[in-house]
Design a protein around this motif. Structure first.
Motif, mmCIF file in Angstrom:
data_model
loop_
_atom_site.group_PDB
_atom_site.id
_atom_site.type_symbol
_atom_site.label_atom_id
_atom_site.label_comp_id
_atom_site.label_asym_id
_atom_site.label_seq_id
_atom_site.Cartn_x
_atom_site.Cartn_y
_atom_site.Cartn_z
ATOM 1 N N ALA A 75 26.034 16.454 -29.670
ATOM 2 C CA ALA A 75 26.494 15.324 -30.477
ATOM 3 C C ALA A 75 25.568 15.106 -31.672
ATOM 4 O O ALA A 75 26.026 14.835 -32.789
ATOM 5 N N MET A 76 24.263 15.231 -31.439
ATOM 6 C CA MET A 76 23.301 15.060 -32.516
ATOM 7 C C MET A 76 23.486 16.108 -33.603
ATOM 8 O O MET A 76 23.550 15.789 -34.800
ATOM 9 N N TYR A 77 23.580 17.361 -33.205
ATOM 10 C CA TYR A 77 23.706 18.445 -34.180
ATOM 11 C C TYR A 77 25.033 18.364 -34.932
ATOM 12 O O TYR A 77 25.068 18.540 -36.161
ATOM 13 N N THR A 78 26.122 18.118 -34.224
ATOM 14 C CA THR A 78 27.427 18.078 -34.882
ATOM 15 C C THR A 78 27.508 16.936 -35.887
ATOM 16 O O THR A 78 27.950 17.122 -37.027
ATOM 17 N N ALA A 79 27.072 15.747 -35.490
ATOM 18 C CA ALA A 79 27.112 14.597 -36.390
ATOM 19 C C ALA A 79 26.191 14.802 -37.583
ATOM 20 O O ALA A 79 26.547 14.454 -38.722
ATOM 21 N N SER A 80 25.016 15.369 -37.347
ATOM 22 C CA SER A 80 24.062 15.589 -38.429
ATOM 23 C C SER A 80 24.580 16.620 -39.418
ATOM 24 O O SER A 80 24.487 16.439 -40.642
ATOM 25 N N PHE A 81 25.139 17.713 -38.911
ATOM 26 C CA PHE A 81 25.670 18.752 -39.793
ATOM 27 C C PHE A 81 26.807 18.205 -40.644
ATOM 28 O O PHE A 81 26.853 18.424 -41.857
ATOM 29 N N GLU A 82 27.720 17.476 -40.014
ATOM 30 C CA GLU A 82 28.853 16.928 -40.753
ATOM 31 C C GLU A 82 28.408 15.879 -41.759
ATOM 32 O O GLU A 82 28.945 15.800 -42.868
ATOM 33 N N ILE A 115 30.901 8.698 -42.171
ATOM 34 C CA ILE A 115 30.075 8.538 -40.975
ATOM 35 C C ILE A 115 30.948 8.483 -39.721
ATOM 36 O O ILE A 115 30.641 9.126 -38.701
ATOM 37 N N MET A 116 32.045 7.749 -39.787
ATOM 38 C CA MET A 116 32.925 7.666 -38.627
ATOM 39 C C MET A 116 33.593 9.005 -38.332
ATOM 40 O O MET A 116 33.829 9.351 -37.167
ATOM 41 N N TRP A 117 33.893 9.761 -39.375
ATOM 42 C CA TRP A 117 34.461 11.088 -39.145
ATOM 43 C C TRP A 117 33.433 12.001 -38.469
ATOM 44 O O TRP A 117 33.761 12.740 -37.536
ATOM 45 N N ALA A 118 32.189 11.957 -38.920
ATOM 46 C CA ALA A 118 31.136 12.766 -38.300
ATOM 47 C C ALA A 118 30.938 12.356 -36.842
ATOM 48 O O ALA A 118 30.735 13.204 -35.964
ATOM 49 N N ALA A 119 31.013 11.054 -36.565
ATOM 50 C CA ALA A 119 30.897 10.583 -35.184
ATOM 51 C C ALA A 119 32.064 11.091 -34.343
ATOM 52 O O ALA A 119 31.895 11.442 -33.164
ATOM 53 N N THR A 120 33.251 11.132 -34.937
ATOM 54 C CA THR A 120 34.420 11.640 -34.225
ATOM 55 C C THR A 120 34.250 13.114 -33.886
ATOM 56 O O THR A 120 34.588 13.556 -32.779
ATOM 57 N N LYS A 121 33.735 13.893 -34.829
ATOM 58 C CA LYS A 121 33.503 15.315 -34.554
ATOM 59 C C LYS A 121 32.454 15.497 -33.467
ATOM 60 O O LYS A 121 32.558 16.412 -32.638
ATOM 61 N N ALA A 122 31.443 14.655 -33.463
ATOM 62 C CA ALA A 122 30.443 14.716 -32.396
ATOM 63 C C ALA A 122 31.087 14.438 -31.048
ATOM 64 O O ALA A 122 30.781 15.102 -30.040
ATOM 65 N N LEU A 123 31.999 13.467 -31.013
ATOM 66 C CA LEU A 123 32.695 13.146 -29.767
ATOM 67 C C LEU A 123 33.552 14.315 -29.303
ATOM 68 O O LEU A 123 33.571 14.650 -28.104
ATOM 69 N N LEU A 153 28.942 6.336 -30.118
ATOM 70 C CA LEU A 153 27.893 5.512 -30.721
ATOM 71 C C LEU A 153 26.740 6.379 -31.211
ATOM 72 O O LEU A 153 26.214 6.161 -32.320
ATOM 73 N N ALA A 154 26.343 7.354 -30.400
ATOM 74 C CA ALA A 154 25.260 8.250 -30.807
ATOM 75 C C ALA A 154 25.655 9.051 -32.044
ATOM 76 O O ALA A 154 24.850 9.231 -32.970
ATOM 77 N N GLY A 155 26.900 9.532 -32.075
ATOM 78 C CA GLY A 155 27.363 10.263 -33.243
ATOM 79 C C GLY A 155 27.314 9.411 -34.496
ATOM 80 O O GLY A 155 26.939 9.888 -35.575
#
Length: 259
Positions: A75-82, A115-123, A153-155
C-alpha cells in the motif's frame, strides 16, 4: 490567489478521481501486474525461502508474519508511486491538470482527487495480495477484511506525503531521494520483515514516529485472528500524517502553479 494553508475540501474531487479511473482501465492489466507482482514475489521468496531459516516467531509462522507486512508495504509503495510519478506526469508532462482547471474545478479539487485515486490504487493492490494470502492459508478469519479500510486510510496518508514531493520536484530524478531517504527506512524499520522488539529501543521509538509502523500494528493482528490494541492511537497518527500532508502539498502546489 489562495494563500490559506487549509485546502478547500469538496466533492468536486470525484470527477478527477473518476477521470483517472477511466484512463487506468485502459492499461489495467499491466498496471495490476506491476503493482501486484513484486509484493507477491517478496512474499513467496522471503516467506518460503528466508522463512525456512527463521522458522516460527513464537506461535506465528514467519510466512503469516510476513504476509501482513507485505500488504502494508505494498500500500505504501503503490500510493507513493502514484502520488509522485503518475501525478507528476499528469501535472508537468501531459498538462492534464491545466485542462482540468478549465473545468469548474480548482487546484484543491485536483490535488485531493489525485490523492484519493492513489489511495484507491493502494487499496486495490493490497486487496489482491490479501486474496493471495487467503488462498495460501495465511489469513485466520474474516477479521482480515477490516484491514481494507485501514489500507485505504494508509494509502491516503502515503499519497498525501508523496504529493509534497511532487510539489517540490522539478524532474523524475528527485523522487529517488524520497524513496531512498524515507520509503526504504520505513520499510526496514516498521516491522514488515522482522519484529520491532529485535531492534534497539532508540530505533523502536524513532520507528513509531513513522506512519507505516502504525499501519502494521493494526493490520497484523487482524490478519492472524486477533484484535489490535491502541487502535485509536495508531489510526490517529496515520490520519494526522495524511491531513497535514494534504494541507502542505496543496499549499505548495498553489505556490508553484497559481503564482
Amino acid at each position: 490567489m489562495m494563500t490559506s494553508l487549509m485546502p478547500q475540501l469538496s466533492l468536486r474531487f470525484i470527477p478527477v478521481w473518476r477521470r483517472n479511473l477511466l484512463v487506468w482501465r485502459k492499461i489495467m492489466v499491466p498496471s495490476v501486474l506491476g503493482n501486484f507482482g513484486e509484493p507477491v514475489l517478496y512474499l513467496l521468496a522471503f516467506g518460503y525461502g528466508f522463512g525456512q531459516l527463521v522458522g516460527d516467531l513464537g506461535d506465528l509462522p514467519y510466512m503469516v508474519f510476513l504476509a501482513s507486512g507485505i500488504i502494508c508495504s505494498s500500500a505504501m509503495y503503490t500510493a507513493s508511486f502514484e502520488g509522485m510519478y503518475s501525478a507528476y506526469t499528469r501535472m508537468s508532462e501531459q498538462k492534464t491538470w491545466d485542462g482540468l482547471l478549465g473545468a469548474p474545478l480548482n487546484l484543491d479539487d485536483i490535488v485531493l482527487g489525485e490523492i484519493m485515486w492513489a489511495a484507491t490504487k493502494a487499496l486495490m493492490s493490497a486487496t489482491a495480495i490479501l486474496v493471495v494470502a487467503a488462498l495460501l492459508g495465511l489469513v485466520s478469519d474474516l477479521r482480515a477484511l477490516l484491514a481494507l479500510p485501514v489500507i485505504l486510510l494508509a494509502g491516503f496518508a502515503f499519497a498525501a506525503c508523496a504529493m509534497i514531493v511532487t510539489a517540490l520536484s522539478r524532474s523524475y530524478d528527485f523522487f529517488l531521494y524520497y524513496f531512498t531517504l524515507a520509503i526504504t527506512p520505513m520499510l526496514l524499520l516498521s516491522g514488515v520483515f522482522f519484529p520491532l522488539d529485535q531492534l534497539p529501543d532508540v530505533i523502536v521509538i524513532l520507528a513509531h514516529l513513522l506512519p507505516l509502523v502504525h499501519v502494521v500494528e493494526v493490520i497484523r493482528p487482524l490478519m492472524i485472528g486477533e484484535w489490535p490494541v491502541n487502535v485509536l492511537l495508531h489510526l490517529s497518527v496515520v490520519a494526522a500524517y495524511g491531513l497535514v500532508a494534504l494541507s502542505l502539498s496543496t499549499w505548495l502546489l498553489r505556490r508553484r502553479l497559481m503564482c
